[in-house]
Design a protein around this motif. Structure first.
Motif, PDB file in Angstrom:
ATOM      1  N   ILE A 103     -19.332  31.713 -11.711  1.00  0.00           N
ATOM      2  CA  ILE A 103     -20.753  31.816 -11.368  1.00  0.00           C
ATOM      3  C   ILE A 103     -21.000  32.925 -10.353  1.00  0.00           C
ATOM      4  CG2 ILE A 103     -21.279  29.402 -11.898  1.00  0.00           C
ATOM      5  CD1 ILE A 103     -20.932  28.734  -8.954  1.00  0.00           C
ATOM      6  N   HIS A 104     -22.276  33.251 -10.180  1.00  0.00           N
ATOM      7  CA  HIS A 104     -22.760  34.213  -9.172  1.00  0.00           C
ATOM      8  C   HIS A 104     -22.062  35.578  -9.245  1.00  0.00           C
ATOM      9  CE1 HIS A 104     -25.169  31.113  -7.403  1.00  0.00           C
ATOM     10  NE2 HIS A 104     -24.140  30.392  -7.025  1.00  0.00           N
ATOM     11  N   PRO A 105     -22.032  36.222 -10.415  1.00  0.00           N
ATOM     12  CA  PRO A 105     -21.425  37.558 -10.477  1.00  0.00           C
ATOM     13  C   PRO A 105     -22.290  38.594  -9.761  1.00  0.00           C
ATOM     14  CG  PRO A 105     -22.504  37.042 -12.557  1.00  0.00           C
ATOM     15  CD  PRO A 105     -22.595  35.803 -11.719  1.00  0.00           C
ATOM     16  N   LYS A 106     -21.647  39.523  -9.046  1.00  0.00           N
ATOM     17  CA  LYS A 106     -22.348  40.587  -8.319  1.00  0.00           C
ATOM     18  C   LYS A 106     -21.609  41.911  -8.518  1.00  0.00           C
ATOM     19  CE  LYS A 106     -25.554  38.028  -6.369  1.00  0.00           C
ATOM     20  NZ  LYS A 106     -27.002  38.239  -6.627  1.00  0.00           N
ATOM     21  N   TRP A 107     -22.326  42.878  -9.114  1.00  0.00           N
ATOM     22  CA  TRP A 107     -21.743  44.199  -9.367  1.00  0.00           C
ATOM     23  C   TRP A 107     -21.312  44.871  -8.061  1.00  0.00           C
ATOM     24  CZ3 TRP A 107     -20.337  45.906 -13.967  1.00  0.00           C
ATOM     25  CH2 TRP A 107     -21.021  45.481 -15.118  1.00  0.00           C
ATOM     26  N   HIS A 108     -20.212  45.597  -8.119  1.00  0.00           N
ATOM     27  CA  HIS A 108     -19.820  46.475  -7.018  1.00  0.00           C
ATOM     28  C   HIS A 108     -20.842  47.607  -6.915  1.00  0.00           C
ATOM     29  CE1 HIS A 108     -17.519  49.407  -4.676  1.00  0.00           C
ATOM     30  NE2 HIS A 108     -16.731  48.405  -4.303  1.00  0.00           N
ATOM     31  N   PRO A 109     -21.200  48.051  -5.697  1.00  0.00           N
ATOM     32  CA  PRO A 109     -22.243  49.077  -5.563  1.00  0.00           C
ATOM     33  C   PRO A 109     -21.925  50.405  -6.240  1.00  0.00           C
ATOM     34  CG  PRO A 109     -21.792  48.026  -3.454  1.00  0.00           C
ATOM     35  CD  PRO A 109     -20.746  47.539  -4.397  1.00  0.00           C
ATOM     36  N   ALA A 151     -28.080  30.553 -19.996  1.00  0.00           N
ATOM     37  CA  ALA A 151     -27.815  31.846 -19.363  1.00  0.00           C
ATOM     38  C   ALA A 151     -28.432  31.850 -17.963  1.00  0.00           C
ATOM     39  CB  ALA A 151     -28.391  32.985 -20.206  1.00  0.00           C
ATOM     40  N   PHE A 152     -27.601  32.170 -16.940  1.00  0.00           N
ATOM     41  CA  PHE A 152     -28.020  32.044 -15.555  1.00  0.00           C
ATOM     42  C   PHE A 152     -27.510  33.215 -14.706  1.00  0.00           C
ATOM     43  CE2 PHE A 152     -27.356  27.848 -17.388  1.00  0.00           C
ATOM     44  CZ  PHE A 152     -28.499  27.157 -17.053  1.00  0.00           C
ATOM     45  N   MET A 153     -28.085  33.346 -13.516  1.00  0.00           N
ATOM     46  CA  MET A 153     -27.578  34.179 -12.415  1.00  0.00           C
ATOM     47  C   MET A 153     -27.314  35.628 -12.820  1.00  0.00           C
ATOM     48  SD  MET A 153     -24.796  31.343 -11.168  1.00  0.00           S
ATOM     49  CE  MET A 153     -25.094  29.622 -11.599  1.00  0.00           C
ATOM     50  N   PRO A 154     -28.297  36.331 -13.389  1.00  0.00           N
ATOM     51  CA  PRO A 154     -28.070  37.720 -13.797  1.00  0.00           C
ATOM     52  C   PRO A 154     -27.925  38.656 -12.603  1.00  0.00           C
ATOM     53  CG  PRO A 154     -30.389  37.171 -13.997  1.00  0.00           C
ATOM     54  CD  PRO A 154     -29.682  35.896 -13.640  1.00  0.00           C
ATOM     55  N   ASP A 155     -27.242  39.761 -12.817  1.00  0.00           N
ATOM     56  CA  ASP A 155     -27.172  40.853 -11.840  1.00  0.00           C
ATOM     57  C   ASP A 155     -27.134  42.159 -12.609  1.00  0.00           C
ATOM     58  OD1 ASP A 155     -27.031  41.550  -9.009  1.00  0.00           O
ATOM     59  OD2 ASP A 155     -25.053  42.370  -9.478  1.00  0.00           O
ATOM     60  N   ILE A 156     -27.852  43.170 -12.117  1.00  0.00           N
ATOM     61  CA  ILE A 156     -28.045  44.427 -12.847  1.00  0.00           C
ATOM     62  C   ILE A 156     -27.297  45.550 -12.142  1.00  0.00           C
ATOM     63  CG2 ILE A 156     -29.757  46.019 -13.799  1.00  0.00           C
ATOM     64  CD1 ILE A 156     -31.843  43.762 -13.424  1.00  0.00           C
ATOM     65  N   SER A 157     -26.494  46.298 -12.899  1.00  0.00           N
ATOM     66  CA  SER A 157     -25.761  47.429 -12.331  1.00  0.00           C
ATOM     67  C   SER A 157     -26.676  48.633 -12.197  1.00  0.00           C
ATOM     68  CB  SER A 157     -24.565  47.788 -13.208  1.00  0.00           C
ATOM     69  OG  SER A 157     -24.997  48.444 -14.399  1.00  0.00           O
ATOM     70  N   LYS A 158     -26.195  49.673 -11.512  1.00  0.00           N
ATOM     71  CA  LYS A 158     -26.969  50.913 -11.347  1.00  0.00           C
ATOM     72  C   LYS A 158     -27.215  51.600 -12.681  1.00  0.00           C
ATOM     73  CE  LYS A 158     -22.897  53.784 -10.270  1.00  0.00           C
ATOM     74  NZ  LYS A 158     -21.900  52.749 -10.596  1.00  0.00           N
ATOM     75  N   ASP A 159     -26.379  51.284 -13.694  1.00  0.00           N
ATOM     76  CA  ASP A 159     -26.549  51.867 -15.028  1.00  0.00           C
ATOM     77  C   ASP A 159     -27.345  50.968 -15.971  1.00  0.00           C
ATOM     78  OD1 ASP A 159     -25.001  54.116 -14.325  1.00  0.00           O
ATOM     79  OD2 ASP A 159     -23.153  52.990 -14.707  1.00  0.00           O
ATOM     80  N   GLY A 160     -27.785  49.829 -15.473  1.00  0.00           N
ATOM     81  CA  GLY A 160     -28.606  48.936 -16.291  1.00  0.00           C
ATOM     82  C   GLY A 160     -27.842  47.901 -17.075  1.00  0.00           C
ATOM     83  N   ASP A 161     -26.516  47.802 -16.886  1.00  0.00           N
ATOM     84  CA  ASP A 161     -25.757  46.729 -17.532  1.00  0.00           C
ATOM     85  C   ASP A 161     -26.026  45.415 -16.794  1.00  0.00           C
ATOM     86  OD1 ASP A 161     -24.726  48.595 -19.255  1.00  0.00           O
ATOM     87  OD2 ASP A 161     -22.852  48.851 -18.145  1.00  0.00           O
ATOM     88  N   ILE A 162     -25.963  44.316 -17.538  1.00  0.00           N
ATOM     89  CA  ILE A 162     -26.325  43.018 -16.960  1.00  0.00           C
ATOM     90  C   ILE A 162     -25.142  42.066 -17.023  1.00  0.00           C
ATOM     91  CG2 ILE A 162     -27.840  41.012 -17.174  1.00  0.00           C
ATOM     92  CD1 ILE A 162     -29.939  42.909 -18.361  1.00  0.00           C
ATOM     93  N   LEU A 163     -24.768  41.582 -15.854  1.00  0.00           N
ATOM     94  CA  LEU A 163     -23.792  40.501 -15.732  1.00  0.00           C
ATOM     95  C   LEU A 163     -24.548  39.187 -15.645  1.00  0.00           C
ATOM     96  CD1 LEU A 163     -21.318  41.661 -12.934  1.00  0.00           C
ATOM     97  CD2 LEU A 163     -20.612  40.923 -15.206  1.00  0.00           C
ATOM     98  N   TYR A 164     -23.986  38.122 -16.177  1.00  0.00           N
ATOM     99  CA  TYR A 164     -24.616  36.819 -15.974  1.00  0.00           C
ATOM    100  C   TYR A 164     -23.598  35.719 -16.214  1.00  0.00           C
ATOM    101  CZ  TYR A 164     -25.090  35.787 -21.023  1.00  0.00           C
ATOM    102  OH  TYR A 164     -24.851  35.499 -22.352  1.00  0.00           O
ATOM    103  N   SER A 211     -23.501  48.013   1.179  1.00  0.00           N
ATOM    104  CA  SER A 211     -23.788  49.179   0.334  1.00  0.00           C
ATOM    105  C   SER A 211     -22.616  50.149   0.261  1.00  0.00           C
ATOM    106  CB  SER A 211     -25.041  49.900   0.836  1.00  0.00           C
ATOM    107  OG  SER A 211     -24.910  50.213   2.208  1.00  0.00           O
ATOM    108  N   ASN A 212     -21.688  50.113   1.246  1.00  0.00           N
ATOM    109  CA  ASN A 212     -20.542  51.016   1.190  1.00  0.00           C
ATOM    110  C   ASN A 212     -19.459  50.540   0.225  1.00  0.00           C
ATOM    111  OD1 ASN A 212     -19.131  48.968   2.522  1.00  0.00           O
ATOM    112  ND2 ASN A 212     -19.264  49.950   4.541  1.00  0.00           N
ATOM    113  N   GLY A 213     -19.588  49.321  -0.284  1.00  0.00           N
ATOM    114  CA  GLY A 213     -18.628  48.796  -1.247  1.00  0.00           C
ATOM    115  C   GLY A 213     -17.289  48.400  -0.653  1.00  0.00           C
TER     116      GLY A 213
END
Length: 590
Positions: A316-322, A544-557, A368-370
């Protein structure tokens, strides 16, 4: 030495549950039917609880035609970040932890109304089923026999027979006890058969994993097994009520109270005229017919992306690297139970992952520095009063060291705000929740909201374009999405439909994605901020839950499917017609 060491281990392992908190100042007041006990830090919870308890007293006691012989003791505590309720039915006592329950296997409902009604239903239904009242919990019939004495100086021979037969004072199986407690009473509006519960049951049915009666009779299962006992029990209890009327629960408990009746099968047969096996068979067939029918259109146009992590039952709770092609998330892999989650980082380039820290709770947040990631967890050891609360920590990937930021702030769901070097988080006190800000420069925290009606808050996120916080808020049933503007402190509803659930706002460069269940099934919904276009982008049989959007528009969930939450990626966005989504676009109106 081995025995001594074992005793020390046992003493240490239970040390965090032995505190009696002498620092608390306890108070008591009475209502018509309850003794309310609370400490100073739970006064608001106690006042609300008293109102709730009196409101639900008559509907429950009328349903079972039974009233406790004395006033029920209701104890409100808030000494740990822990959510639960317990009914000690032989003591006529209920203990409620004030922190509201936020659980990925259940929908969102107002906490005190839900838990007090549930636990008092236990008190009344189980006391109704008692064979000899609250003063006689059970008995044993024992038979002992001895070998014949072989010498005149021996009084008794060696024991060669020992038979013990327990006679319980109550004999209610878990699925029935929990099922009728969740059903509550006729017309109750404190819990409901929501989309989360439906998701778990539907998923088990379509994957041929519906619990049998024998499996529903026990707890102690791994993964989602415990919750499935509650869930299947709720469904079967509702089926019993619908088939045989609202008095069926009273009749079953009355039959179980007979001194010589120990079989739930006989109690149900006498109450309904039908055997439990026959009822369960009809229950199972009705579920199979319904669920297999409604998912057929979904499978014609199933859209769920690519699963990248599925070990364990909780991912759960996926979060893209900056900046890198990877993400952090929580998982219970290698652990037995749903809530035993650790923080992981998954590198999509190498298809490798590493465990960062154990026992992490709620969504993490990247700097934000990753190089740094913030998260919430409880300290390894309790504080000087014996309490363990959630606090904010961070892990530095360069130094590979963890640092604690807050102490006893009861802080979870941290969000990093680069603009002002802040951490926003949610905190709980006396059963209420509010938003807070922690200043990384001064190490000071500030409460920024003051919700007087004590709602439940969850899933915090930050929008740098608006310098605003998005969060989920539950007033009664379901979640709505709200926005808090850091510029002026104003709060507004973003998604507000009290008839269904909208949650988990994710923010991208030119889009917003969130989850909603108006169709009866949770799916991801996207709003294109440039064109104004909007629509569903997933079509799943689970949720489908907990989406996160990358800088390129890909979606994790997080995708719930086949009894577990998995991490999935959508690198191609497809707009799905609402005609194919869930049970129907307007299912929430039925």
């Amino acid at each position: 030495m081995k025995s001594t060491f074992l005793l020390l281990l046992i003493s240490f392992s239970f040390s965090d549950v032995q505190y009696n908190h002498p620092e608390l100042n306890w108070n008591t007041f009475e209502t018509d039917n309850f003794h309310i006990h609370f400490h100073d830090e739970t006064e608001l919870t106690a006042r609300e609880a008293a109102t709730v308890a009196e409101k639900i007293y008559l509907p429950i006691t009328d349903l079972y035609d039974f009233q406790p012989k004395s006033k029920t003791h209701l104890i409100l505590i808030d000494t740990d970040d822990y959510s639960n309720g317990a009914a000690y039915y032989y003591d006529n006592k209920i203990v409620i932890w004030a922190s509201p329950l936020d659980f990925e296997l259940r929908g969102s409902h107002r906490w005190l109304q839900n838990v007090i009604t549930h636990e008092f239903a236990h008190i009344v239904s189980l006391q109704k089923s008692m064979k000899a009242g609250t003063s006689f919990p059970g008995a044993y019939l024992q038979l002992m026999n001895y070998e014949t004495e072989k010498r005149p100086d021996v009084l008794y021979g060696y024991p060669n027979t020992l038979i013990s037969y327990p006679i319980p004072g109550t004999n209610v199986p878990p699925w029935l006890a929990e099922g009728i407690a969740q059903y509550m009473y006729e017309g109750a509006d404190w819990d409901s058969w929501d989309s989360h519960r439906d998701m778990i049951l539907r998923d088990r049915v379509i994957h041929n994993k519906l619990l049998t009666i024998e499996e529903m009779n026990t707890f102690g299962k791994r993964g989602i097994g415990n919750e499935s006992t509650y869930n299947a029990g709720f469904a079967l209890a509702t089926f019993l009520r619908n088939e045989f009327g609202p008095t069926v629960f009273k009749d079953i408990m009355e039959n179980l109270s007979s001194p010589l009746k120990f079989s739930i099968d006989h109690a149900i047969l006498k109450a309904t005229g039908e055997s439990l096996d026959s009822i369960y068979f009809r229950f199972k067939k009705s579920l199979e017919a319904r669920y297999n029918s409604v998912i057929r259109p979904i499978k014609l146009l199933s859209v769920d992306g690519n699963v990248v992590s599925s070990d364990g039952t909780t991912n759960i709770h996926p979060k893209w690297h900056p900046s890198k092609n990877g993400f952090a998330y929580l998982s219970n892999k290698s652990n037995d139970y749903f809530g035993q989650t650790s923080l992981y980082y998954y590198d999509l380039e190498d298809k490798k992952e590493e465990k960062i820290k154990s026992n992490v709770y709620s969504a993490p947040s990247w700097h934000s520095n990753g190089e740094v990631i913030f998260y919430s967890k409880k300290a390894k050891f309790p504080n000087k009063y014996g309490s363990r609360y959630y606090d904010i920590y961070y892990y530095n990937f360069i130094t590979e060291k963890e640092q604690r930021l807050t102490t006893d702030l009861r802080a979870f769901s941290p969000v990093f705000i680069e603009k002002d070097s802040l951490i926003a988080f949610i905190s709980t006190y006396d059963g209420g929740q509010d938003l807070f800000i922690f200043n990384l420069k001064t190490n000071e925290s500030q409460k920024v909201t003051n919700f007087e009606n004590r709602p439940m808050i969850s899933h915090l996120n930050y929008d740098p374009k608006e310098h605003a916080l998005y969060f989920d808020l539950t007033q009664h049933h379901f979640r709505d999405i709200y926005k808090y503007k850091l510029y002026d402190g104003s709060i507004s509803k973003v998604c507000d439909n009290h008839l269904y659930d909208e949650r988990n706002m994710a923010l991208g460069k030119n889009m917003k994605v969130y989850t909603k269940d108006n169709s009866g099934i949770f799916n991801l919904y996207m709003v294109d901020e440039d064109s104004g276009d909007k629509g569903y982008i997933t079509n799943v049989t689970g949720g489908a839950f907990m989406p996160d959007i990358s800088k390129d528009g890909d979606i994790l969930y997080s995708l719930y499917e086949d009894g577990k939450y998995k991490i999935a990626i959508m690198d191609e966005i497809i707009n799905v017609s609402s005609d194919y989504i869930g049970y129907g676009e307007d299912y929430f109106l039925t």
